[in-house]
Design an enzyme around this catalytic site. Structure first.
Site, PDB file in Angstrom:
ATOM      1  N   ASP A  34       0.819  -1.211   0.000  1.00 34.92           N
ATOM      2  CA  ASP A  34       0.000   0.000   0.000  1.00 34.92           C
ATOM      3  C   ASP A  34       0.852   1.260   0.000  1.00 34.92           C
ATOM      4  OD1 ASP A  34      -2.816  -1.093   2.037  1.00 34.92           O
ATOM      5  OD2 ASP A  34      -2.129  -1.570   0.011  1.00 34.92           O
ATOM      6  N   ASP A  35       1.986   1.163   0.694  1.00 35.11           N
ATOM      7  CA  ASP A  35       2.845   2.350   0.809  1.00 35.11           C
ATOM      8  C   ASP A  35       3.299   2.851  -0.552  1.00 35.11           C
ATOM      9  OD1 ASP A  35       4.604   1.231   3.783  1.00 35.11           O
ATOM     10  OD2 ASP A  35       2.564   1.934   3.415  1.00 35.11           O
ATOM     11  N   VAL A  36       3.667   1.915  -1.417  1.00 31.39           N
ATOM     12  CA  VAL A  36       4.161   2.290  -2.742  1.00 31.39           C
ATOM     13  C   VAL A  36       3.037   2.976  -3.509  1.00 31.39           C
ATOM     14  CG1 VAL A  36       5.102   1.387  -4.898  1.00 31.39           C
ATOM     15  CG2 VAL A  36       5.752   0.363  -2.723  1.00 31.39           C
ATOM     16  N   TYR A  37       1.904   2.356  -3.442  1.00 31.24           N
ATOM     17  CA  TYR A  37       0.718   2.896  -4.122  1.00 31.24           C
ATOM     18  C   TYR A  37       0.414   4.311  -3.610  1.00 31.24           C
ATOM     19  CZ  TYR A  37      -4.144   3.279  -5.541  1.00 31.24           C
ATOM     20  OH  TYR A  37      -5.313   3.718  -6.079  1.00 31.24           O
ATOM     21  N   ASP A  38       0.386   4.452  -2.292  1.00 29.08           N
ATOM     22  CA  ASP A  38       0.072   5.757  -1.690  1.00 29.08           C
ATOM     23  C   ASP A  38       1.074   6.818  -2.109  1.00 29.08           C
ATOM     24  OD1 ASP A  38      -1.122   4.493   1.512  1.00 29.08           O
ATOM     25  OD2 ASP A  38      -2.033   4.666  -0.474  1.00 29.08           O
ATOM     26  N   SER A  83     -42.266   5.725 -16.055  1.00 29.13           N
ATOM     27  CA  SER A  83     -42.099   4.288 -16.315  1.00 29.13           C
ATOM     28  C   SER A  83     -42.605   4.037 -17.734  1.00 29.13           C
ATOM     29  CB  SER A  83     -42.945   3.443 -15.386  1.00 29.13           C
ATOM     30  OG  SER A  83     -43.006   3.983 -14.131  1.00 29.13           O
ATOM     31  N   GLU A 129     -34.975   0.252 -29.318  1.00 26.97           N
ATOM     32  CA  GLU A 129     -33.718   0.098 -28.584  1.00 26.97           C
ATOM     33  C   GLU A 129     -33.891  -0.986 -27.515  1.00 26.97           C
ATOM     34  OE1 GLU A 129     -33.126   3.582 -25.737  1.00 26.97           O
ATOM     35  OE2 GLU A 129     -34.712   4.313 -27.054  1.00 26.97           O
ATOM     36  N   LYS A 131     -34.115  -2.742 -23.988  1.00 28.30           N
ATOM     37  CA  LYS A 131     -34.537  -2.348 -22.642  1.00 28.30           C
ATOM     38  C   LYS A 131     -33.636  -3.060 -21.638  1.00 28.30           C
ATOM     39  CE  LYS A 131     -38.591  -1.665 -19.794  1.00 28.30           C
ATOM     40  NZ  LYS A 131     -38.091  -2.207 -18.535  1.00 28.30           N
ATOM     41  N   ASP A 133     -32.010  -4.162 -18.073  1.00 29.70           N
ATOM     42  CA  ASP A 133     -32.602  -4.508 -16.793  1.00 29.70           C
ATOM     43  C   ASP A 133     -31.635  -4.128 -15.677  1.00 29.70           C
ATOM     44  OD1 ASP A 133     -34.519  -5.435 -15.177  1.00 29.70           O
ATOM     45  OD2 ASP A 133     -34.048  -7.561 -15.419  1.00 29.70           O
ATOM     46  N   ARG A 152     -33.988   6.761  -9.398  1.00 30.51           N
ATOM     47  CA  ARG A 152     -35.314   7.164  -9.837  1.00 30.51           C
ATOM     48  C   ARG A 152     -36.235   7.452  -8.642  1.00 30.51           C
ATOM     49  NH1 ARG A 152     -40.170   4.767 -10.538  1.00 30.51           N
ATOM     50  NH2 ARG A 152     -41.368   5.402 -12.335  1.00 30.51           N
ATOM     51  N   GLU A 188     -29.360   3.687 -17.635  1.00 37.63           N
ATOM     52  CA  GLU A 188     -29.463   2.541 -16.748  1.00 37.63           C
ATOM     53  C   GLU A 188     -28.092   2.173 -16.201  1.00 37.63           C
ATOM     54  OE1 GLU A 188     -32.672   1.848 -16.751  1.00 37.63           O
ATOM     55  OE2 GLU A 188     -32.910  -0.164 -15.936  1.00 37.63           O
ATOM     56  N   TYR A 240     -29.836   6.571 -22.354  1.00 35.55           N
ATOM     57  CA  TYR A 240     -30.907   6.441 -23.340  1.00 35.55           C
ATOM     58  C   TYR A 240     -31.735   7.706 -23.533  1.00 35.55           C
ATOM     59  CZ  TYR A 240     -33.351   4.803 -19.099  1.00 35.55           C
ATOM     60  OH  TYR A 240     -33.844   4.665 -17.843  1.00 35.55           O
ATOM     61  N   LYS A 351     -42.242  -6.734 -23.986  1.00 33.52           N
ATOM     62  CA  LYS A 351     -41.635  -7.696 -23.075  1.00 33.52           C
ATOM     63  C   LYS A 351     -41.648  -9.064 -23.741  1.00 33.52           C
ATOM     64  CE  LYS A 351     -40.857  -5.266 -19.292  1.00 33.52           C
ATOM     65  NZ  LYS A 351     -41.596  -5.420 -18.066  1.00 33.52           N
ATOM     66  N   CYS A 445     -58.489 -18.839  10.143  1.00 39.01           N
ATOM     67  CA  CYS A 445     -57.180 -18.296   9.778  1.00 39.01           C
ATOM     68  C   CYS A 445     -56.072 -19.283  10.155  1.00 39.01           C
ATOM     69  CB  CYS A 445     -56.958 -16.956  10.477  1.00 39.01           C
ATOM     70  SG  CYS A 445     -55.289 -16.325  10.259  1.00 39.01           S
ATOM     71  N   CYS A 448     -54.075 -17.455  13.252  1.00 40.52           N
ATOM     72  CA  CYS A 448     -54.643 -17.144  14.566  1.00 40.52           C
ATOM     73  C   CYS A 448     -55.934 -17.902  14.850  1.00 40.52           C
ATOM     74  CB  CYS A 448     -54.854 -15.642  14.695  1.00 40.52           C
ATOM     75  SG  CYS A 448     -56.146 -15.024  13.606  1.00 40.52           S
ATOM     76  N   CYS A 463     -58.971 -12.703   6.984  1.00 35.68           N
ATOM     77  CA  CYS A 463     -58.993 -12.872   8.432  1.00 35.68           C
ATOM     78  C   CYS A 463     -59.339 -11.527   9.052  1.00 35.68           C
ATOM     79  CB  CYS A 463     -57.616 -13.340   8.912  1.00 35.68           C
ATOM     80  SG  CYS A 463     -57.447 -13.198  10.699  1.00 35.68           S
ATOM     81  N   CYS A 468     -54.197 -10.417  14.381  1.00 37.83           N
ATOM     82  CA  CYS A 468     -53.626 -11.619  13.755  1.00 37.83           C
ATOM     83  C   CYS A 468     -52.122 -11.432  13.522  1.00 37.83           C
ATOM     84  CB  CYS A 468     -54.325 -11.898  12.425  1.00 37.83           C
ATOM     85  SG  CYS A 468     -53.515 -13.193  11.472  1.00 37.83           S
TER      86      CYS A 468
HETATM   87  S1  IVH Z   1     -36.792   5.088 -21.977  1.00 30.78           S
HETATM   88  C1  IVH Z   1     -40.233   6.816 -19.947  1.00 30.78           C
HETATM   89  N1  IVH Z   1     -35.063   3.300 -22.691  1.00 30.78           N
HETATM   90  O1  IVH Z   1     -37.204   0.838 -18.120  1.00 30.78           O
HETATM   91  C2  IVH Z   1     -39.243   6.100 -19.104  1.00 30.78           C
HETATM   92  N2  IVH Z   1     -35.999   3.073 -20.530  1.00 30.78           N
HETATM   93  O2  IVH Z   1     -39.957   0.290 -17.420  1.00 30.78           O
HETATM   94  C3  IVH Z   1     -38.421   5.138 -19.870  1.00 30.78           C
HETATM   95  N3  IVH Z   1     -35.131   1.175 -19.254  1.00 30.78           N
HETATM   96  O3  IVH Z   1     -37.439   3.307 -15.633  1.00 30.78           O
HETATM   97  C4  IVH Z   1     -37.243   5.749 -20.446  1.00 30.78           C
HETATM   98  N4  IVH Z   1     -33.728   0.464 -20.789  1.00 30.78           N
HETATM   99  O4  IVH Z   1     -35.130   2.350 -16.129  1.00 30.78           O
HETATM  100  C5  IVH Z   1     -35.878   3.702 -21.711  1.00 30.78           C
HETATM  101  N5  IVH Z   1     -33.483   1.845 -23.496  1.00 30.78           N
HETATM  102  C6  IVH Z   1     -34.288   2.227 -22.521  1.00 30.78           C
HETATM  103  C7  IVH Z   1     -34.362   1.547 -21.286  1.00 30.78           C
HETATM  104  C8  IVH Z   1     -35.245   1.997 -20.318  1.00 30.78           C
HETATM  105  C9  IVH Z   1     -34.195   0.271 -19.574  1.00 30.78           C
HETATM  106  C10 IVH Z   1     -35.853   1.195 -17.983  1.00 30.78           C
HETATM  107  C11 IVH Z   1     -35.869   2.539 -17.293  1.00 30.78           C
HETATM  108  C12 IVH Z   1     -37.294   2.808 -16.923  1.00 30.78           C
HETATM  109  C13 IVH Z   1     -37.907   1.447 -17.063  1.00 30.78           C
HETATM  110  C14 IVH Z   1     -39.367   1.545 -17.393  1.00 30.78           C
END
Ligand code: IVH
Length: 703
Positions: A34-38, A83, A129, A131, A133, A152, A188, A240, A351, A445, A448, A463, A468
């Site tokens: 670490d010393d060398v790095y620091d 969304s 484009e 999507k 995750d 968000r 994202e 995006y 989807k 239930c 309970c 219930c 409960c």
């Molecule tokens: S467009 C209007 N483009 O999907 C809001 N969203 O289900 C969407 N996401 O909260 C913006 N890839 O986090 C857009 N190429 C993409 C995306 C994208 C992932 C996510 C984004 C949003 C969620 C909505």
């Protein structure tokens, strides 16, 4: 050392420090002490102080993670983070197109025929484009510098995770020229599939919990208060969307030409962007990573070709994805289409079909939910579906079991889409052996023993016992999740309850370090973290508070509608306890909700619980006063179809000017706005003598 020598040395130091860091963090094989790095780092810092002109904000030393934080600060998004509405089939995609085509005023079509947009081919309609995750984040740049990044959150308010985001190499700390003076970039934050495998291998070795998927891993990493931990997770970022000043308030599209004055190197006005796809080009130019796999499509047939093409690549794609985002490419059309509820009309998320698997139902258990509703669950051996292993699936209610004709011992098809709880979609009747057993809903239930009741407006059994234990446990889990007290997971809550530290959710706020630390497996540090987090989460908005109360039928959206309408808890309570007329008049709120509110706020135990929460330090933050406008204090009712705008847009415009939109006409209504083919509200207005506005009059009033 002269300036040129200094520059050379700085470059060398940078690359050596980067190599050492990589050896330490990535390869797990430090080759110097670490010393060398620091010492190398110190030298670089001294040189840069002397020659600040060689400072490079994108250089590795500027990505050094900051100090651990006590908590994340809340930040308000300038423009709501929306969304997307999902579509699950080609048919639903065509339905979406049909709906939006109808909303365009006469004369406008989805295509840009005769092209209003230079450089765009005739009939160019959509942009496709990937999507991703991961976790949606917003990045703010001022005069090219990255100044803040946030999650968000609920779309309106997120958490400031700037320090963690600075550790992501694909987030530029400084933008390429020319740049707008103010810029918000949305995208994202992601963990690659490869990184997740590596991380899980390490976690397994160390006996730590494994992450179920890349999204959870990315979100978990960005929730670390210590940026050094986030940094070790090697996250990525794809952009995006971009938003800049000059944005027309409440409008999804905006005049990028209006961007304010910038400093050296910035643009006074950006080239006028007219297409969503041009935003992507601009993002690339500014220095962001934007996915290459994207396409402009002339029509939905081309969109479907893109969807099918990506479906083939998807399993080998380096990042987790859950579909394709399809946008109306023309920003002007986006503006006209607007937003409804939480999602824009001009975008849809396709989807991919949920993954399915088969398994044998070993048993059917009954779960008692937070409102007391009984939900039957199918139990089976751990089964891999949609990338994670599950052993339970919801059966919703007895009606559903009967519809499926499900019996214990049946072979079933289960389905899981993304985050959603798996469900049983089909029974494979041919697999029956004759030994399968029918299931009966218990009459008391399972926790309970109280006699189960049925509510006339619910298919479910429930219930009725307010004490409960199962119901209370689920309620506590719901409560802490709305209050975002992440330190209190279900296991800890149960433990605190068993140890007698809490009897209800209000007790959480009086917990002290001394209460928790003596418990086995806790200790000073975790007790301290828990107490600190609870302290930090005592302030809550009215809409979240109402949601946290767990009132039957009052979910997140309804709670928000109520909070906006009433402004304070007192007003909402007194209205709910007495007459229901006001609540019933709120748009989107029906009699089931008002009945439920009436019952809830007339129950002494509930009122005592609210008092106890306040006594224990919970503060309902004053709802931000809606901007006063010329419609302040006025109530509008809309009826019939307007020719120049959709109903949602009309509603938005009224709200923006401080007015309210209610569902039914009374003598207190200020105006009834009528379009073509008005309904009975028009007649009521005439009868009560309420002022009726034709569309042209309404438009004048809006000006
Ligand atoms: S467009 C209007 N483009 O999907 C809001 N969203 O289900 C969407 N996401 O909260 C913006 N890839 O986090 C857009 N190429 C993409 C995306 C994208 C992932 C996510 C984004 C949003 C969620 C909505």
């Amino acid at each position: 050392m002269d300036k040129i020598e200094a520059q050379k040395r700085i470059i060398k130091l940078r690359s050596e420090i980067a190599r050492l860091r990589d050896a330490y963090h990535v390869k797990n094989a430090p080759n110097v002490t670490d010393d060398v790095y620091d010492s190398l780092t110190r030298e670089l810092k001294t040189l840069l102080q002397k020659y600040p002109e060689f400072n490079d904000l994108n250089a590795p030393e500027n990505r050094v993670a900051g100090k651990p934080l006590d908590k994340f600060i809340k930040v308000k998004h300038k423009v709501r983070m929306l969304s997307l509405n999902d579509v699950f089939s080609e048919e639903e995609l065509y339905d979406w197109e049909k709906r939006i085509k109808k909303l365009l005023p006469p004369g406008k079509t989805l295509g840009v025929k005769g092209s209003q947009t230079p450089g765009v081919g005739e009939g160019m309609n959509y942009f496709c484009e990937v999507k991703f995750d991961g976790l949606a984040v917003s990045l703010i740049y001022e005069n090219s510098k990255f100044i803040r990044g946030a999650t968000r959150g609920d779309g309106f308010i997120g958490e400031d995770i700037t320090e963690n985001l600075k550790t992501i190499n694909s987030i530029p700390l400084i933008l390429n020229k020319p740049f707008p003076a103010y810029l918000e970039v949305r995208g994202e934050a992601l963990m690659s599939k490869k990184t997740l495998i590596k991380l899980n291998l390490e976690n397994e070795k160390e006996g730590k919990q494994l992450f179920a998927n890349t999204r959870n891993a990315a979100a978990g990493s960005l929730r670390q208060l210590d940026p050094n931990l986030a940094k070790e997770r090697h996250l990525d970022f794809v952009a995006y969307d971009l938003i800049s000043e000059g944005l027309v308030k409440n409008s999804p599209a905006f005049a990028l030409g209006d961007i304010g004055q910038g400093t050296h190197g910035s643009l006074n006005s950006l080239p006028n962007l007219r297409l969503h796809s041009e935003k992507h080009d601009m993002l690339r130019h500014l220095g962001f990573k934007v996915e290459k796999l994207e396409e402009k499509c002339k029509n939905l047939e081309e969109v479907i070709v893109f969807i099918k093409k990506f479906e083939k690549i998807r399993p080998d794609f380096p990042f987790g994805t859950d579909g394709i985002v399809i946008s109306v490419d023309d920003l002007k059309l986006q503006e006209i289409l607007g937003v409804v509820g939480k999602a824009p009309r001009y975008m849809a998320a396709f989807k991919y079909p949920a993954e399915r698997a088969t398994t044998v139902v070993k048993d059917i258990l009954v779960n008692v939910g937070r409102t007391g509703v009984l939900t039957p669950l199918a139990v089976f051996d751990p089964t891999l579906v949609a990338g994670s292993t599950v052993s339970k699936a919801t059966l919703h209610n007895m009606d559903q079991i009967e519809r499926l004709d499900l019996r214990i011992g049946d072979t079933v098809v289960i389905e899981k889409a993304g985050d959603v709880i798996p469900k049983v979609v089909e029974v494979l009747i041919r697999m029956r052996t004759g030994k399968e057993k029918k299931f009966k809903m218990p009459t008391s239930c399972p926790t309970c023993g109280t006699k189960i009741e049925k509510k006339e407006d619910l298919v479910a059994s429930f219930c009725p016992n307010p004490k409960c234990p199962a119901k209370n446990e689920r309620y506590l889990e719901h409560f802490v999740s709305v209050f975002e007290i992440y330190e209190l997971g279900p296991k800890i809550l149960r433990r605190f309850k068993d140890e007698g530290l809490i009897t209800d959710a209000a007790d959480i706020f009086t917990l002290t370090k001394e209460d928790i630390a003596p418990l086995e497996r806790f200790g000073e540090k975790s007790a301290d973290n828990i107490v600190k987090e609870i302290e930090n989460k005592k302030h809550i908005t009215l809409s979240k508070f109402l949601w946290a109360l767990g009132i039957l039928h009052v979910g997140e959206e309804t709670a928000r509608d109520l909070a906006i309408h009433f402004g304070t808890l007192e007003k909402m309570m007194s209205s709910a306890r007495t007459t229901l007329a006001e609540i019933n008049s709120i748009e989107n709120i029906g009699p089931a909700v008002s009945k439920s509110l009436h019952e809830f706020f007339n129950e002494k135990n509930n009122l005592n619980f609210i008092k106890k929460l306040e006594k224990n330090g919970v503060v309902i933050e004053k709802a931000e006063k809606k901007k006063a406008g010329k419609f302040t204090g006025m109530n509008f009712v809309l009826t019939g179809t307007l020719s120049t705008m959709s109903r949602e847009i009309a509603k938005e415009k009224i709200l923006n000017l401080g007015g309210k939109v209610v569902g039914s006409v009374s003598k207190n209504t200020s105006y009834v706005v009528t379009g073509a083919e008005p309904g009975s509200k028009f007649k009521t207005a005439e009868k009560l003598g309420v002022k009726i506005l034709k569309e042209e009059e309404f438009l004048k009033l809006l000006k």
